[in-house]
Design an enzyme around this catalytic site. Structure first.
Site, mmCIF file in Angstrom:
data_model
loop_
_atom_site.group_PDB
_atom_site.id
_atom_site.type_symbol
_atom_site.label_atom_id
_atom_site.label_comp_id
_atom_site.label_asym_id
_atom_site.label_seq_id
_atom_site.Cartn_x
_atom_site.Cartn_y
_atom_site.Cartn_z
ATOM 1 N N SER A 75 0.828 -1.196 0.000
ATOM 2 C CA SER A 75 0.000 0.000 0.000
ATOM 3 C C SER A 75 0.876 1.265 0.000
ATOM 4 C CB SER A 75 -0.958 -0.034 1.195
ATOM 5 O OG SER A 75 -2.002 0.891 1.021
ATOM 6 N N ASP A 102 -5.957 -3.423 -2.437
ATOM 7 C CA ASP A 102 -4.887 -3.037 -1.506
ATOM 8 C C ASP A 102 -4.127 -4.236 -0.934
ATOM 9 O OD1 ASP A 102 -3.567 -2.132 0.982
ATOM 10 O OD2 ASP A 102 -4.633 -0.264 0.598
#
Length: 545
Positions: A274, A391
């Site tokens: 991320s 993510d």
């Protein structure tokens, strides 16, 4: 000059063997192996033997410096004495005859060398040697590297060699990897995908390679840097940095990186999830700590954050498309592929269909980072090669395990996800501050015009901020668990829970610097730790014949 070591007892640990097989004569093997041996000697402070395999039917181009000449024809055995080593490195020319030789002779020779030296590098040009002894050297090694160019012929040669070698591997403990060599100006051009199809993920790149022995002196710094990294891999002393998710709090990674650079701490491999993937990508591309902070501070202007907002209409899969963030990253790194980066880099994403962890190591970096930062519910999932990703922090917010799987023995992790105890402390401090007198005019204005609270979906208490906090809440204990696999875990002490507030980067960068400086002595001790030397007996050393 270094004193030769006594032979080890049979119970003692043996030296490590790495076979370096070059799939093309166009790669000047000695231009790779000699500086690699020197780097291995410098990195470990131990003794190194460089064994150069030579076709006995060809005239040997022997170096002027002292060497030992042996022939693998049944007469290879121990001899009275070795000449003095050159800077702790012993050069041995081993002539390979095409005729048969006694079974087990290669294993016996390597056993003798293992007792004599801490590291043994076997240099072999595959086009000049019979397949049988080459395979036997590979199978009796701890590590094997197959060096090839970005060329169809070399990939074809790799495919043939590996097809023939694969059935022989059996229970062999050898760790076999391809190593792609790129000369100045050469690009991967899809060869990483071809090699991955043949042997699996491509992890070793040697850039700035000399095209001939005459070009060796012209090799750039990146060539020697890649060889140093390979030396650390052979000696099991790679240093990796794992960067966690954490949205704006992930800017604390920049502070850690700055302290590492300022203290000359070299990181070999980076893995990020991320926000850690975004920061890691820019750093791996080649920007240093001050440049990273400069980029982050560009978000301080009034409308900078809103330039990253690209609403999705209708918001069926997410509120934001995420292309604005990808476009911003590409302003810095362009269409760079993983092979173009200054240091190896891994990006974590979550396969939305299977919910499996995906580790990106090839292709365009910006595309992989785009997938890694696609927060589910907020950002539209990203499609890459027919697969859908979200993510990376969903399944792996702190990719320490990825580094361990790559053979990294020394891992520093930066966990920017605060624990509930930390959040509770910060909330209490915030409540106490709220009791302090406020300016009356500002308080009246805030009550009359609460536009920011109602219209900004990222403000505390609004839908996107609730989604973000919920996701990070689910990651807290996962990140703590993954961090236990690291040697050192750095927890930046951040007392601000606005996950998407990028407008004041210094508020996050500073805690990153502070925690890295607090643990600086431990980090230095970890990185500078020498590989454990083998125990030696008091028996006198017998030399080779």
């Amino acid at each position: 000059m270094y004193v030769e070591r006594p032979i080890r007892s049979l119970e003692a640990s043996h030296g490590r063997v790495a076979t370096l097989a070059f799939l093309s004569r166009r790669l000047p093997a000695s231009s790779f192996t000699e500086p690699l041996a020197q780097s291995l000697r410098i990195q470990t402070g131990t003794t190194v033997a460089l064994v150069r395999l030579i076709d006995a039917s060809l005239p040997a181009n022997l170096h002027e410096r002292p060497s030992v000449d042996l022939t693998l024809d049944g007469s290879c055995q121990l001899v009275p004495q070795l000449p003095p080593m050159d800077a702790g490195i012993q050069l041995i020319h081993l002539k390979i005859c095409h005729e048969s030789y006694p079974p087990g002779q290669i294993a016996s020779l390597l056993e003798q060398l293992r007792r004599r030296f801490d590291y043994i590098l076997i240099e072999a040009v595959t086009e000049e040697l019979p397949a049988a002894p080459l395979f036997e050297f590979l199978l009796h090694s701890d590590k094997g590297y197959l060096f090839l160019r970005a060329a169809n012929d070399d990939v074809y040669h790799l495919d043939l060699l590996f097809r023939e070698l694969r059935p022989k591997l059996g229970n062999s403990p050898v760790e076999l990897k391809p190593a792609l060599c790129l000369c100045e100006g050469e690009v991967v051009d899809g060869y990483d995908a071809l090699i991955q199809h043949v042997m699996g993920p491509l992890e070793v790149f040697i850039r700035g390679c000399p095209k001939s022995l005459d070009d060796q002196a012209l090799s750039g710094g990146i060539f020697h840097a890649d060889l140093r990294r390979l030396a650390r891999e052979i000696s099991n002393s790679l240093v990796g940095l794992a960067l966690s998710s954490g949205a704006a709090k992930g800017l604390s990674h920049i502070g850690v990186i700055q302290v590492l650079e300022e203290n000359g701490i070299d990181i070999d491999i980076v893995a990020g999830s991320s926000m850690g993937a975004y920061v890691g990508a820019v750093w791996a591309y080649g920007l240093d700590g001050p440049k990273l902070e400069q980029l982050a501070r560009e978000m301080q202007t009034r409308w900078a954050f809103w330039s990253l907002i690209d609403p999705a209409f209708p918001p069926r899969q997410g509120f934001l498309r995420g292309y604005a963030v990808k476009k911003r990253l590409m302003r810095t790194i362009g269409h760079a592929h993983f092979a173009d980066l200054q240091r190896p880099f891994r990006v974590l994403a979550t396969n939305l269909d299977t919910l499996e962890r995906t580790v990106f190591s090839s292709g365009e970096v910006a595309e992989a980072v785009h997938a890694s930062i696609a927060v589910p519910g907020i950002c539209v999932p990203v499609k890459i090669n027919g697969e859908t990703y979200v993510d990376g922090g969903i399944v792996n917010p702190l990719p320490v395990d990825v580094l361990r799987e790559m053979g990294v023995s020394r891992v520093i992790a930066v966990n920017a996800i605060p624990t509930p105890d930390r959040n509770r402390y910060c909330l209490q401090a915030e409540r106490e501050l709220a009791q302090l007198p406020r300016k009356h005019a500002r308080e009246v204005l805030r009550k009359l015009l609460p536009l920011g609270t109602h219209l900004n979906y990222f403000t505390r208490g609004n839908i996107l901020e609730i989604l973000m906090r919920s996701i990070h809440g689910a990651q807290v204990w996962m990140a703590e668990s993954l961090g236990r696999e690291a040697d050192i875990v750095l927890h930046p002490q951040i007392c601000d829970d606005r996950w998407v507030d990028f407008r004041d980067p210094a508020r996050f960068i500073k805690p990153g610097r502070e925690i890295a400086e607090r643990y600086l002595d431990e980090i230095k001790a970890l990185v500078s730790r020498k590989a454990v030397k083998h125990e030696t007996s008091l028996e006198s050393m017998v030399a080779l014949a």
